[in-house]
Design an enzyme around this catalytic site. Structure first.
Site, PDB file in Angstrom:
ATOM      1  N   GLY A   1      -5.844 -28.090   8.162  1.00 38.39           N
ATOM      2  CA  GLY A   1      -5.794 -27.326   9.726  1.00 38.39           C
ATOM      3  C   GLY A   1      -7.133 -26.189  10.124  1.00 38.39           C
ATOM      4  O   GLY A   1      -8.581 -26.455  10.037  1.00 38.39           O
TER       5      GLY A   1
ATOM      6  N   GLY B   1      -5.938 -28.776   2.463  1.00 36.92           N
ATOM      7  CA  GLY B   1      -5.753 -28.350   4.299  1.00 36.92           C
ATOM      8  C   GLY B   1      -6.696 -28.649   5.466  1.00 36.92           C
ATOM      9  O   GLY B   1      -7.271 -28.278   4.903  1.00 36.92           O
TER      10      GLY B   1
ATOM     11  N   GLY C   1      -9.818 -24.911   7.194  1.00 38.21           N
ATOM     12  CA  GLY C   1      -9.871 -25.707   6.917  1.00 38.21           C
ATOM     13  C   GLY C   1     -10.907 -26.605   7.363  1.00 38.21           C
ATOM     14  O   GLY C   1     -11.996 -26.889   7.097  1.00 38.21           O
TER      15      GLY C   1
ATOM     16  N   HIS D   1     -22.127 -27.998  40.076  1.00 37.64           N
ATOM     17  CA  HIS D   1     -23.301 -29.188  39.405  1.00 37.64           C
ATOM     18  C   HIS D   1     -24.499 -28.393  38.787  1.00 37.64           C
ATOM     19  O   HIS D   1     -24.870 -27.730  38.798  1.00 37.64           O
ATOM     20  CB  HIS D   1     -23.642 -30.475  40.082  1.00 37.64           C
ATOM     21  CG  HIS D   1     -23.956 -31.605  39.862  1.00 37.64           C
ATOM     22  ND1 HIS D   1     -24.001 -32.117  39.139  1.00 37.64           N
ATOM     23  CD2 HIS D   1     -25.448 -31.762  40.082  1.00 37.64           C
ATOM     24  CE1 HIS D   1     -24.452 -33.060  38.821  1.00 37.64           C
ATOM     25  NE2 HIS D   1     -25.991 -32.895  39.172  1.00 37.64           N
TER      26      HIS D   1
HETATM   27  N1  LIG Z   1      -9.835 -20.666  15.763  1.00 39.20           N
HETATM   28  C1  LIG Z   1      -8.722 -20.039  15.708  1.00 39.20           C
HETATM   29  O1  LIG Z   1      -8.058 -19.594  16.588  1.00 39.20           O
HETATM   30  C2  LIG Z   1      -8.005 -20.049  14.085  1.00 39.20           C
HETATM   31  C3  LIG Z   1      -9.184 -20.102  13.569  1.00 39.20           C
HETATM   32  C4  LIG Z   1      -8.750 -20.161  11.715  1.00 39.20           C
HETATM   33  C5  LIG Z   1      -7.110 -19.621  11.179  1.00 39.20           C
HETATM   34  N2  LIG Z   1      -6.528 -19.527  12.864  1.00 39.20           N
HETATM   35  C6  LIG Z   1      -4.783 -19.173  12.440  1.00 39.20           C
HETATM   36  O2  LIG Z   1      -4.696 -19.348  11.446  1.00 39.20           O
HETATM   37  C7  LIG Z   1      -3.408 -19.923  10.882  1.00 39.20           C
HETATM   38  C8  LIG Z   1      -3.717 -20.520   9.783  1.00 39.20           C
HETATM   39  O3  LIG Z   1      -4.838 -21.074   8.866  1.00 39.20           O
HETATM   40  P1  LIG Z   1      -4.939 -22.533   8.289  1.00 39.20           P
HETATM   41  O4  LIG Z   1      -5.865 -22.845   8.269  1.00 39.20           O
HETATM   42  O5  LIG Z   1      -4.621 -21.509   6.879  1.00 39.20           O
HETATM   43  O6  LIG Z   1      -3.605 -23.117   8.139  1.00 39.20           O
HETATM   44  P2  LIG Z   1      -2.924 -24.448   9.758  1.00 39.20           P
HETATM   45  O7  LIG Z   1      -2.177 -24.121   9.312  1.00 39.20           O
HETATM   46  O8  LIG Z   1      -3.674 -24.491  10.691  1.00 39.20           O
HETATM   47  O9  LIG Z   1      -3.206 -25.242   8.370  1.00 39.20           O
HETATM   48  C9  LIG Z   1      -2.606 -25.368   6.944  1.00 39.20           C
HETATM   49  C10 LIG Z   1      -2.995 -26.998   6.681  1.00 39.20           C
HETATM   50  O10 LIG Z   1      -2.522 -27.242   5.504  1.00 39.20           O
HETATM   51  C11 LIG Z   1      -1.625 -28.233   5.227  1.00 39.20           C
HETATM   52  N3  LIG Z   1      -1.246 -28.045   3.821  1.00 39.20           N
HETATM   53  C12 LIG Z   1       0.520 -27.632   3.324  1.00 39.20           C
HETATM   54  N4  LIG Z   1       0.289 -27.347   2.346  1.00 39.20           N
HETATM   55  C13 LIG Z   1      -1.147 -28.145   1.584  1.00 39.20           C
HETATM   56  C14 LIG Z   1      -1.204 -28.729   0.418  1.00 39.20           C
HETATM   57  N5  LIG Z   1      -0.224 -27.991  -1.167  1.00 39.20           N
HETATM   58  N6  LIG Z   1      -2.716 -29.262  -0.222  1.00 39.20           N
HETATM   59  C15 LIG Z   1      -3.020 -29.244   0.742  1.00 39.20           C
HETATM   60  N7  LIG Z   1      -3.182 -28.993   2.475  1.00 39.20           N
HETATM   61  C16 LIG Z   1      -1.772 -28.651   2.372  1.00 39.20           C
HETATM   62  C17 LIG Z   1      -1.032 -28.522   5.726  1.00 39.20           C
HETATM   63  O11 LIG Z   1      -0.307 -29.776   6.288  1.00 39.20           O
HETATM   64  C18 LIG Z   1      -1.403 -27.781   6.972  1.00 39.20           C
HETATM   65  O12 LIG Z   1      -2.736 -29.077   8.205  1.00 39.20           O
HETATM   66  C19 LIG Z   1      -3.938 -20.917  11.830  1.00 39.20           C
HETATM   67  O13 LIG Z   1      -2.611 -21.217  11.935  1.00 39.20           O
HETATM   68  C20 LIG Z   1      -4.205 -20.627  13.149  1.00 39.20           C
HETATM   69  O14 LIG Z   1      -3.058 -20.233  14.196  1.00 39.20           O
HETATM   70  C21 LIG Z   1      -6.837 -19.570  14.524  1.00 39.20           C
END
Ligand SMILES: NC(=O)c1ccc[n+]([C@@H]2O[C@H](COP(=O)([O-])OP(=O)(O)OC[C@H]3O[C@@H](n4cnc5c(N)ncnc54)[C@H](O)[C@@H]3O)[C@@H](O)[C@H]2O)c1
Ligand SMILES: Cc1cc2nc3c(=O)[nH]c(=O)nc-3n(C[C@H](O)[C@H](O)[C@H](O)COP(=O)(O)OP(=O)(O)OC[C@H]3O[C@@H](n4cnc5c(N)ncnc54)[C@H](O)[C@@H]3O)c2cc1C
Length: 464
Positions: free
Chosen positions: A184, A182, A187, A446
């Site tokens: 996202g 993942g 990850g 600045h």
């Molecule tokens: N800094 C922050 O604000 C923060 C930090 C962490 C999480 N979050 C929130 O939590 C949510 C969830 O986070 P997340 O990282 O679990 O989800 P995400 O939706 O951000 O990312 C998930 C990723 O996994 C991929 N994916 C889907 N199926 C897959 C598979 N079978 N194998 C490999 N990759 C696959 C997707 O294409 C996507 O890119 C985020 O969308 C965000 O809103 C926010």
């Protein structure tokens, strides 16, 4: 027949918005109960935002020490003590629990630790953590049960006992080779942190870019930053099987455009998105409908399909950020009191806390184009921001979208040092509907990163 205890408001799940609502209503003299099965303050301070940002900060310190010679500080070798990293994070969590318990006590809202399930339209049976059962009924009920990490259906994945963010934040070692499913938020943030702690890291993303909702140039810059830091980023890589055991030896086979590839690592983290905690809470007894994706169906006042039952946060399908769940609280608070606040009226910013961070608010170029909104775009590399001459934090860029019809700022994205702080300045200008030349011509101190807003906005093309 067990006694049913009556409350003005019962909140299922001590999530980010729900606990704020409980404290508010409790202070206002309402009789309120919150039912929470595991984390006194919900996921954010226990296993999500705060602990991850705590460990990310430790990782940044490790990275600074590693590169300290560049800044003229010479060290005679260093090592990362992951036990200490975990201990610092744990101490913060303990402090958070104390603060939450004190807030419950001061407000008069009752926190009941146990697992709740609807048995009637507004009655919840609680399997108490300390043993036994209670039934509570609210004149109004709020669902704030959050979500959990999805585990994709990949053969061998369950047997491999992969880490989710919860276990990854408990590790007392830096994996020799962490494989991340993942590309996202979770990850990338945790993968980057472990890279800074010294792990070899491979991120596997089936999509054609990282962070699907961002513009291609943003996702591309992010991938470049990760790769420059030594992370292997595989895009268009669909996991097809997993062998072995996370924490020992684990192999992930992925299908890519040019064939299959095996990645051998020591630990496996799954971060492929979230599933709402709505499947086993007895919603069939309530008239509360779910969406196809399992979120509670709400209107933009956060009312569910059952009268007197509201939903807040990730369970309600709100954007998955703590600040959104907290804003959901404000909407429900005001609507419960007879107001008419709507989720559709808000501007939602977000920050991915890698080093340097990625921050965004408003429209992206892709959204503007798909919605047929004509925009003027200005973009500058972080090397144009004078402060980076002093800090050498030169990675990334700033990008702004301004309406072609008038001077309204419609969107801002930044990957770069202090991106989250600069974002807030632009967001405030957007909320105030400030024409962009006002911000362009502001006297900004600045040598700050926000000073870069000057050259960025000076580059906005004239109206067509
Ligand atoms: N800094 C922050 O604000 C923060 C930090 C962490 C999480 N979050 C929130 O939590 C949510 C969830 O986070 P997340 O990282 O679990 O989800 P995400 O939706 O951000 O990312 C998930 C990723 O996994 C991929 N994916 C889907 N199926 C897959 C598979 N079978 N194998 C490999 N990759 C696959 C997707 O294409 C996507 O890119 C985020 O969308 C965000 O809103 C926010
Ligand atoms: C690793 C990670 C890092 C993150 N970092 C950030 C960040 O930096 N910034 C940001 O804005 N967002 C971040 N997020 C997202 C953020 O954590 C969530 O959006 C936020 O916690 C959602 O809050 P919520 O109100 O929906 O409920 P949650 O905080 O998820 O709380 C729901 C609560 O309900 C309880 N519950 C569930 N079912 C029951 C039941 N049947 N009975 C009793 N209790 C129940 C759960 O135990 C939980 O405590 C991160 C997420 C992860 C996974």
């Amino acid at each position: 027949m067990m006694e049913v205890q009556e409350y003005d408001v019962v909140i299922l799940g001590s999530g980010q918005g729900g606990k704020q609502l409980a404290w508010h209503l409790g202070r206002a003299g309402k009789k309120v109960a919150v039912v929470e099965r595991r984390w006194v303050g919900g996921a954010c301070p226990a296993v999500a935002c705060l602990p991850s940002k705590n460990e990310l900060w430790s990782a940044r310190v490790a990275n600074l020490v590693k590169n300290s010679a560049h800044f003229g500080t010479l060290t005679t070798g260093f090592r990362v003590d992951m036990g200490k990293v975990r201990e610092r994070k744990q101490a913060m969590i303990e402090r958070e629990i104390e603060l939450h318990l004190a807030a419950y006590k001061a407000s008069g809202a009752e926190l009941i630790m146990g697992s709740g399930r609807f048995i009637d339209s507004k009655a919840i049976e609680i399997a108490l953590n300390e043993g036994g059962t209670r039934i509570v009924k609210g004149n109004e009920v709020v669902i704030n049960v959050g979500s959990h990490a999805a585990i994709p259906d990949v053969p061998g994945l369950i047997a491999a006992r992969a880490l989710t963010h919860i276990e990854a934040l408990e590790l007392e070692y830096a994996p020799s080779h962490l494989i991340v499913l993942g590309g996202g938020y979770v990850g990338i943030e945790l993968g980057h942190a472990y890279r800074q702690f010294g792990s070899r890291v491979t991120i596997i993303e089936p999509g054609k870019q990282l962070v699907a909702r961002e513009d291609a140039d943003v996702a591309g810059e992010l991938a470049t930053i990760l790769r420059d830091d030594g992370i292997e980023v595989l895009m268009g890589a669909q996991p097809v099987s997993v062998h072995g055991l996370s924490g020992d030896e684990v192999t992930v086979t992925v299908r890519m455009a040019d064939g299959e590839r095996r990645i051998e690592g020591s630990d496996l983290l799954v971060a492929v998105g979230r599933i709402a905690n709505t499947s086993d809470i007895g919603l069939d007894k309530t008239g509360v409908d779910l969406t196809e994706r399992g979120f509670v169906r709400v209107n933009d006042r956060l009312e569910t399909t059952a009268p007197g039952i509201w939903a807040i946060g990730e369970a309600a399908g709100s954007p998955q950020f703590t600040h959104v769940s907290v804003d959901d609280f404000r909407i429900v608070r005001d609507n419960m009191a007879g107001g008419n606040r709507r989720t559709s009226e808000r501007l939602v910013p977000y920050v991915m806390f890698i080093d340097p961070p990625l921050a965004h608010v408003g429209l992206s170029e892709a959204e503007a184009s798909s919605r047929g909104i004509p925009v003027r775009v200005s973009k500058i590399p972080m090397t144009r921001v004078l402060r980076t001459l002093a800090t050498d934090e030169t990675k990334g860029f700033m990008k702004v979208l301004v309406s072609s019809d008038d001077d309204t700022i419609l969107g801002f994205t930044m990957i770069g040092s202090e991106a989250g702080e600069v974002l807030a300045a632009v967001q405030i200008a957007m909320l105030a509907k400030l024409p962009y030349p006002v911000l362009r011509d502001a006297v900004i101190s600045h040598l700050t990163i926000a000073e870069g807003l000057g050259p960025l906005l000076a580059g906005v093309p004239p109206r067509p």
